[in-house]
Design an enzyme around this catalytic site. Sequence first.
Site, mmCIF file in Angstrom:
data_model
loop_
_atom_site.group_PDB
_atom_site.id
_atom_site.type_symbol
_atom_site.label_atom_id
_atom_site.label_comp_id
_atom_site.label_asym_id
_atom_site.label_seq_id
_atom_site.Cartn_x
_atom_site.Cartn_y
_atom_site.Cartn_z
ATOM 1 N N TYR A 55 0.835 -1.217 0.000
ATOM 2 C CA TYR A 55 0.000 0.000 0.000
ATOM 3 C C TYR A 55 0.865 1.261 0.000
ATOM 4 O O TYR A 55 0.483 2.278 -0.563
ATOM 5 C CB TYR A 55 -0.992 -0.024 1.172
ATOM 6 C CG TYR A 55 -2.145 -0.955 0.846
ATOM 7 C CD1 TYR A 55 -2.138 -2.290 1.265
ATOM 8 C CD2 TYR A 55 -3.182 -0.534 0.023
ATOM 9 C CE1 TYR A 55 -3.151 -3.164 0.896
ATOM 10 C CE2 TYR A 55 -4.206 -1.397 -0.355
ATOM 11 C CZ TYR A 55 -4.174 -2.709 0.075
ATOM 12 O OH TYR A 55 -5.163 -3.586 -0.313
ATOM 13 N N VAL A 95 -10.014 3.799 -4.077
ATOM 14 C CA VAL A 95 -9.497 4.316 -2.795
ATOM 15 C C VAL A 95 -8.715 5.622 -3.003
ATOM 16 O O VAL A 95 -8.196 6.193 -2.045
ATOM 17 C CB VAL A 95 -8.613 3.252 -2.090
ATOM 18 C CG1 VAL A 95 -9.475 2.043 -1.685
ATOM 19 C CG2 VAL A 95 -7.439 2.798 -2.949
ATOM 20 N N HIS A 111 -14.792 0.962 -0.508
ATOM 21 C CA HIS A 111 -13.591 0.136 -0.258
ATOM 22 C C HIS A 111 -12.538 0.906 0.519
ATOM 23 O O HIS A 111 -11.376 0.490 0.572
ATOM 24 C CB HIS A 111 -13.009 -0.360 -1.582
ATOM 25 C CG HIS A 111 -13.884 -1.399 -2.239
ATOM 26 N ND1 HIS A 111 -13.696 -1.803 -3.543
ATOM 27 C CD2 HIS A 111 -14.962 -2.103 -1.792
ATOM 28 C CE1 HIS A 111 -14.611 -2.715 -3.846
ATOM 29 N NE2 HIS A 111 -15.391 -2.909 -2.803
ATOM 30 N N CYS A 119 -6.196 2.294 13.014
ATOM 31 C CA CYS A 119 -5.531 1.431 13.995
ATOM 32 C C CYS A 119 -6.307 0.120 14.127
ATOM 33 O O CYS A 119 -7.497 0.111 14.415
ATOM 34 C CB CYS A 119 -5.497 2.146 15.348
ATOM 35 S SG CYS A 119 -4.825 1.138 16.667
ATOM 36 N N GLY A 178 -16.554 2.423 -15.449
ATOM 37 C CA GLY A 178 -15.163 1.984 -15.261
ATOM 38 C C GLY A 178 -14.965 0.854 -14.286
ATOM 39 O O GLY A 178 -13.988 0.844 -13.536
ATOM 40 N N THR A 179 -15.889 -0.115 -14.301
ATOM 41 C CA THR A 179 -15.704 -1.270 -13.415
ATOM 42 C C THR A 179 -16.005 -2.546 -14.189
ATOM 43 O O THR A 179 -16.881 -2.592 -15.043
ATOM 44 C CB THR A 179 -16.569 -1.162 -12.139
ATOM 45 O OG1 THR A 179 -16.340 -2.310 -11.305
ATOM 46 C CG2 THR A 179 -18.039 -1.045 -12.452
ATOM 47 N N SER A 180 -15.237 -3.593 -13.850
ATOM 48 C CA SER A 180 -15.360 -4.844 -14.615
ATOM 49 C C SER A 180 -16.525 -5.699 -14.128
ATOM 50 O O SER A 180 -16.843 -6.729 -14.720
ATOM 51 C CB SER A 180 -14.065 -5.651 -14.483
ATOM 52 O OG SER A 180 -13.850 -5.995 -13.107
ATOM 53 N N LEU A 205 -14.662 1.073 -20.897
ATOM 54 C CA LEU A 205 -13.812 0.985 -22.097
ATOM 55 C C LEU A 205 -14.349 -0.102 -23.023
ATOM 56 O O LEU A 205 -14.392 0.033 -24.234
ATOM 57 C CB LEU A 205 -12.367 0.673 -21.674
ATOM 58 C CG LEU A 205 -11.288 0.847 -22.739
ATOM 59 C CD1 LEU A 205 -11.236 2.307 -23.187
ATOM 60 C CD2 LEU A 205 -9.914 0.435 -22.208
ATOM 61 N N ALA A 222 -13.314 6.772 -20.465
ATOM 62 C CA ALA A 222 -14.161 7.519 -19.518
ATOM 63 C C ALA A 222 -13.997 9.028 -19.693
ATOM 64 O O ALA A 222 -14.979 9.778 -19.610
ATOM 65 C CB ALA A 222 -13.799 7.117 -18.086
HETATM 66 N N1 APR Z 1 -12.127 4.356 -19.423
HETATM 67 C C1 APR Z 1 -13.191 3.587 -19.063
HETATM 68 N N2 APR Z 1 -13.071 2.321 -18.593
HETATM 69 C C2 APR Z 1 -11.821 1.831 -18.468
HETATM 70 C C3 APR Z 1 -10.660 2.573 -18.831
HETATM 71 C C4 APR Z 1 -10.857 3.884 -19.320
HETATM 72 N N3 APR Z 1 -9.827 4.672 -19.683
HETATM 73 N N4 APR Z 1 -9.574 1.784 -18.606
HETATM 74 C C5 APR Z 1 -10.028 0.607 -18.125
HETATM 75 N N5 APR Z 1 -11.381 0.629 -18.051
HETATM 76 C C6 APR Z 1 -12.277 -0.437 -17.572
HETATM 77 C C7 APR Z 1 -11.804 -1.845 -17.911
HETATM 78 O O1 APR Z 1 -12.345 -2.243 -19.172
HETATM 79 C C8 APR Z 1 -12.428 -2.652 -16.761
HETATM 80 O O2 APR Z 1 -13.721 -3.126 -17.110
HETATM 81 O O3 APR Z 1 -12.289 -0.349 -16.160
HETATM 82 C C9 APR Z 1 -12.568 -1.649 -15.614
HETATM 83 C C10 APR Z 1 -11.585 -1.886 -14.481
HETATM 84 O O4 APR Z 1 -11.897 -3.139 -13.912
HETATM 85 P P1 APR Z 1 -11.014 -3.664 -12.691
HETATM 86 O O5 APR Z 1 -9.583 -3.508 -13.006
HETATM 87 O O6 APR Z 1 -11.557 -5.008 -12.314
HETATM 88 O O7 APR Z 1 -11.330 -2.616 -11.509
HETATM 89 P P2 APR Z 1 -12.637 -2.544 -10.618
HETATM 90 O O8 APR Z 1 -13.827 -3.040 -11.357
HETATM 91 O O9 APR Z 1 -12.691 -1.175 -10.045
HETATM 92 O O10 APR Z 1 -12.298 -3.583 -9.428
HETATM 93 C C11 APR Z 1 -13.217 -3.643 -8.362
HETATM 94 O O11 APR Z 1 -11.752 -5.149 -7.188
HETATM 95 O O12 APR Z 1 -9.626 -5.696 -6.618
HETATM 96 C C12 APR Z 1 -10.760 -5.128 -6.163
HETATM 97 O O13 APR Z 1 -10.911 -3.555 -4.453
HETATM 98 C C13 APR Z 1 -10.541 -3.698 -5.780
HETATM 99 O O14 APR Z 1 -12.059 -1.846 -5.973
HETATM 100 C C14 APR Z 1 -11.463 -2.921 -6.693
HETATM 101 C C15 APR Z 1 -12.491 -3.948 -7.088
HETATM 102 ZN ZN ZN Z 2 -5.057 2.695 18.318
#
Ligand code: APR
Ligand code: ZN
Length: 238
Positions: A55, A95, A111, A119, A178-180, A205, A222
């Site tokens: 981290y 985060v 998250h 602590c 932007g999340t998978s 993406l 994005a």
């Molecule tokens: N614009 C839009 N989307 C994008 C871009 C971009 N420039 N670059 C990547 N992506 C997309 C990818 O296609 C993918 O679907 O963002 C997504 C990222 O997916 P992950 O890497 O799995 O991230 P996330 O979905 O945030 O993961 C969720 O998993 O590991 C844990 O705690 C961690 O918060 C995280 C959680």
């Molecule tokens: Zn403490």
Amino acid sequence: MLAKNIFILTGAGVSAESGLSTFRDKGGIWSQYRLEEVASIQGYERNPSFVLDFYNMRRNTHGGIEPNAAHVALAQLEEAWSARGGSVTLCTQNVDNLHERGGSKRVLHMHGEIAKARCHDCGALAPYDGDLSVNLGCAACGRTGGMRPHVVWFGETPLLMDEIYEALSAADLFVSIGTSGNVYPAAGFVAAARAAGMPTMEINLEASENAHLFDMGRYGKASEQVPAWVTEMVALAD
Ligand code: APR
Ligand code: ZN
């Protein structure tokens, strides 16, 4: 009918163009580190220094990065909707603090936040952007060895879930950016939105694992797709 209360879920993809690695893209964080070793409570208890160093490395990559046009556009949407008596709830899996630095006021970090330390012994939470180590003492209880990043690890319960589900159930539009769609409970929000009967849209993406659950999809970077969508929404609201 234009949505009054918008619920937005973001993931690592919204911060990618600011220079932060995503997790599951090619070359992403989980292709360099074993998630179980660096992002689980078991990994921390097995080797706290290794986890704190992971981290510290990630926190140091956050130095010098800036919000991108997607972060700024989401803040503009929040302002426009508040001005018309509506609301935008921004729930992020990220985060980093780029949403706040982009101008968003209401950000729910489910998250946690890497720029805060907690602590393990007394739960005291404070901003902390230095390197964490097992020798660091807690300013509140004085014990050492328990300071950890304020980040939710696998196997732990995400934060603010009551507030998140309350906002989700009060929404009339769900947008995922932007999340998978790999990690629950966040990945389950779209199903809850559909069950509540609201329209759902994905901005990513490329199509995510959950793409089939969305009524609408806008695909591309994005920093391009989010401002374009916000411009359309604000124009419709005028
Ligand atoms: N614009 C839009 N989307 C994008 C871009 C971009 N420039 N670059 C990547 N992506 C997309 C990818 O296609 C993918 O679907 O963002 C997504 C990222 O997916 P992950 O890497 O799995 O991230 P996330 O979905 O945030 O993961 C969720 O998993 O590991 C844990 O705690 C961690 O918060 C995280 C959680
Ligand atoms: Zn403490």
